[in-house]
Design an enzyme around this catalytic site. Structure first.
Site, PDB file in Angstrom:
ATOM      1  N   GLY A  88       0.662  -1.606   0.309  1.00 41.52           N
ATOM      2  CA  GLY A  88      -0.621  -0.180   0.115  1.00 41.52           C
ATOM      3  C   GLY A  88       0.983   1.211  -0.216  1.00 41.52           C
ATOM      4  O   GLY A  88       1.616   1.065   0.146  1.00 41.52           O
ATOM      5  N   GLN A 100       3.075   9.945   0.999  1.00 42.68           N
ATOM      6  CA  GLN A 100       4.617   9.507   0.974  1.00 42.68           C
ATOM      7  C   GLN A 100       5.278  10.158  -0.133  1.00 42.68           C
ATOM      8  O   GLN A 100       6.080   9.550  -0.147  1.00 42.68           O
ATOM      9  CB  GLN A 100       3.919   7.681   1.118  1.00 42.68           C
ATOM     10  CG  GLN A 100       3.416   7.308   2.582  1.00 42.68           C
ATOM     11  CD  GLN A 100       3.651   6.176   2.572  1.00 42.68           C
ATOM     12  OE1 GLN A 100       2.565   5.334   2.722  1.00 42.68           O
ATOM     13  NE2 GLN A 100       4.410   5.370   3.514  1.00 42.68           N
ATOM     14  N   CYS A 145       6.154   0.058   7.601  1.00 38.80           N
ATOM     15  CA  CYS A 145       5.353   1.272   6.943  1.00 38.80           C
ATOM     16  C   CYS A 145       6.781   1.912   5.991  1.00 38.80           C
ATOM     17  O   CYS A 145       7.624   2.087   6.382  1.00 38.80           O
ATOM     18  CB  CYS A 145       5.422   2.091   7.910  1.00 38.80           C
ATOM     19  SG  CYS A 145       5.106   4.305   6.833  1.00 38.80           S
ATOM     20  N   LEU A 146       6.788   2.028   4.611  1.00 43.20           N
ATOM     21  CA  LEU A 146       7.754   2.168   3.539  1.00 43.20           C
ATOM     22  C   LEU A 146       8.170   3.605   4.477  1.00 43.20           C
ATOM     23  O   LEU A 146       9.153   3.918   3.667  1.00 43.20           O
ATOM     24  CB  LEU A 146       7.935   2.281   2.202  1.00 43.20           C
ATOM     25  CG  LEU A 146       6.700   0.379   1.797  1.00 43.20           C
ATOM     26  CD1 LEU A 146       6.142   1.697   0.465  1.00 43.20           C
ATOM     27  CD2 LEU A 146       8.068  -0.174   1.618  1.00 43.20           C
ATOM     28  N   HIS A 179      -4.084   1.291   7.720  1.00 41.22           N
ATOM     29  CA  HIS A 179      -3.136   2.075   8.016  1.00 41.22           C
ATOM     30  C   HIS A 179      -2.448   2.564   6.451  1.00 41.22           C
ATOM     31  O   HIS A 179      -2.284   4.299   7.367  1.00 41.22           O
ATOM     32  CB  HIS A 179      -1.687   0.806   7.320  1.00 41.22           C
ATOM     33  CG  HIS A 179      -0.675   1.092   7.110  1.00 41.22           C
ATOM     34  ND1 HIS A 179      -0.205   0.789   8.193  1.00 41.22           N
ATOM     35  CD2 HIS A 179       0.159   1.935   6.971  1.00 41.22           C
ATOM     36  CE1 HIS A 179       1.647   1.156   7.900  1.00 41.22           C
ATOM     37  NE2 HIS A 179       1.461   2.322   6.309  1.00 41.22           N
ATOM     38  N   GLU A 180      -3.412   2.910   6.036  1.00 45.94           N
ATOM     39  CA  GLU A 180      -3.678   3.933   4.271  1.00 45.94           C
ATOM     40  C   GLU A 180      -4.077   5.347   4.842  1.00 45.94           C
ATOM     41  O   GLU A 180      -3.493   6.504   4.546  1.00 45.94           O
ATOM     42  CB  GLU A 180      -3.645   3.898   3.366  1.00 45.94           C
ATOM     43  CG  GLU A 180      -2.901   2.305   2.943  1.00 45.94           C
ATOM     44  CD  GLU A 180      -0.993   2.595   3.020  1.00 45.94           C
ATOM     45  OE1 GLU A 180      -0.679   3.664   2.574  1.00 45.94           O
ATOM     46  OE2 GLU A 180      -0.299   1.694   2.834  1.00 45.94           O
ATOM     47  N   HIS A 236      -2.039   7.495   7.226  1.00 42.87           N
ATOM     48  CA  HIS A 236      -1.685   8.432   6.611  1.00 42.87           C
ATOM     49  C   HIS A 236      -2.182   9.577   5.473  1.00 42.87           C
ATOM     50  O   HIS A 236      -2.034  10.902   6.623  1.00 42.87           O
ATOM     51  CB  HIS A 236      -0.672   8.036   5.259  1.00 42.87           C
ATOM     52  CG  HIS A 236       0.415   6.841   5.838  1.00 42.87           C
ATOM     53  ND1 HIS A 236       1.471   7.458   6.356  1.00 42.87           N
ATOM     54  CD2 HIS A 236       0.383   5.443   5.501  1.00 42.87           C
ATOM     55  CE1 HIS A 236       2.019   6.351   6.484  1.00 42.87           C
ATOM     56  NE2 HIS A 236       2.133   4.915   5.702  1.00 42.87           N
TER      57      HIS A 236
HETATM   58  O1  GNR Z   1       4.042  -3.098   2.288  1.00 42.93           O
HETATM   59  C1  GNR Z   1       3.453  -2.449   3.520  1.00 42.93           C
HETATM   60  N1  GNR Z   1       2.907  -3.318   4.447  1.00 42.93           N
HETATM   61  C2  GNR Z   1       1.606  -3.265   5.133  1.00 42.93           C
HETATM   62  C3  GNR Z   1       1.804  -4.472   5.828  1.00 42.93           C
HETATM   63  C4  GNR Z   1       1.221  -4.273   7.198  1.00 42.93           C
HETATM   64  C5  GNR Z   1       0.132  -3.413   7.093  1.00 42.93           C
HETATM   65  C6  GNR Z   1       0.428  -2.094   6.749  1.00 42.93           C
HETATM   66  C7  GNR Z   1       1.320  -2.414   5.763  1.00 42.93           C
HETATM   67  S1  GNR Z   1       1.168  -1.129   4.615  1.00 42.93           S
HETATM   68  C8  GNR Z   1       2.960  -0.755   3.962  1.00 42.93           C
HETATM   69  C9  GNR Z   1       3.414  -0.042   3.304  1.00 42.93           C
HETATM   70  C10 GNR Z   1       2.912   1.318   3.809  1.00 42.93           C
HETATM   71  O2  GNR Z   1       3.655   2.063   4.922  1.00 42.93           O
HETATM   72  N2  GNR Z   1       1.850   1.739   2.837  1.00 42.93           N
HETATM   73  O3  GNR Z   1       1.626   3.195   4.172  1.00 42.93           O
HETATM   74 NI    NI Z   2       3.221   2.848   5.898  1.00 45.04          NI
END
Ligand code: GNR
Ligand code: NI
Length: 170
Positions: free
Chosen positions: A46, A51, A93-94, A135-136, A139
């Site tokens: 995601g 980001q 999270c990236l 999660h997104e 953000h």
């Molecule tokens: O790549 C991602 N893996 C992930 C694993 C578990 C829960 C959420 C994520 S999102 C993350 C990429 C990211 O930072 N998205 O904002």
């Molecule tokens: Ni993230």
């Protein structure tokens, strides 16, 4: 398509509240494609526009576990309902490389959004997709996975990333 640089902690842009996409035009569609490129390249499941330094309410996802890609592009995603059951998933999270934390969230949800054609839609999700959508959307509201930690633990992580930003080799 092209990949974009990913903004990392402690860049303050990650704390901004993203603003709604007013119109699905060529510019935001190009941004969505570049975000998908960036996400697949990372690789990740995601990515939120903030980001890549663009604080607009746009997220892309792909939780496919097969060879067949399943790209999702959601403009102005909005949670309509959350399930009563929860699930715990170890999230990364990236924008916070090499850091993982177990987070408990609702296991299912319904999300409303605008699709690539500018049409309002709803999507019911469960499992990893439900986790990733939450999660997104966090953000888009300036929230990061470290916010699930105690203040003390969060400060330790932030300090480490500030130090790495100062001394990239350390
Ligand atoms: O790549 C991602 N893996 C992930 C694993 C578990 C829960 C959420 C994520 S999102 C993350 C990429 C990211 O930072 N998205 O904002
Ligand atoms: Ni993230």
């Amino acid at each position: 398509m092209s990949t974009l640089p990913i903004v990392k902690l402690p860049d303050p842009i990650l704390r901004q509240t993203s603003t709604p996409v007013e119109r699905v035009d060529g510019e935001v569609l190009k941004l969505a494609d570049d975000m998908l490129d960036t996400m697949y390249d990372a690789p990740g499941i995601g990515l939120a526009a903030v980001q890549v330094g663009v604080p607009k309410r746009l997220i892309v996802l792909d939780v496919s576990e097969t060879d067949e890609p399943d790209p999702l592009v959601l403009f102005n995603p909005e949670i309509k309902s959350l399930g009563a059951e929860t699930r715990i998933h170890e999230e990364g999270c990236l924008s916070i490389p090499d850091y993982h934390i177990e987070i408990e969230r609702p296991a299912s949800l319904v999300v409303g959004y605008i699709d690539r054609d500018g049409k309002p839609r709803e999507l019911a999700a469960e499992g990893l997709l439900a986790t990733a959508i939450q999660h997104e959307i966090d953000h888009l509201n300036g929230k990061l996975i470290i916010d699930f930690l105690s203040r003390l633990k969060r400060d330790i992580v932030v300090r480490k990333f500030k130090k790495m930003a100062r001394e990239p080799s350390a």
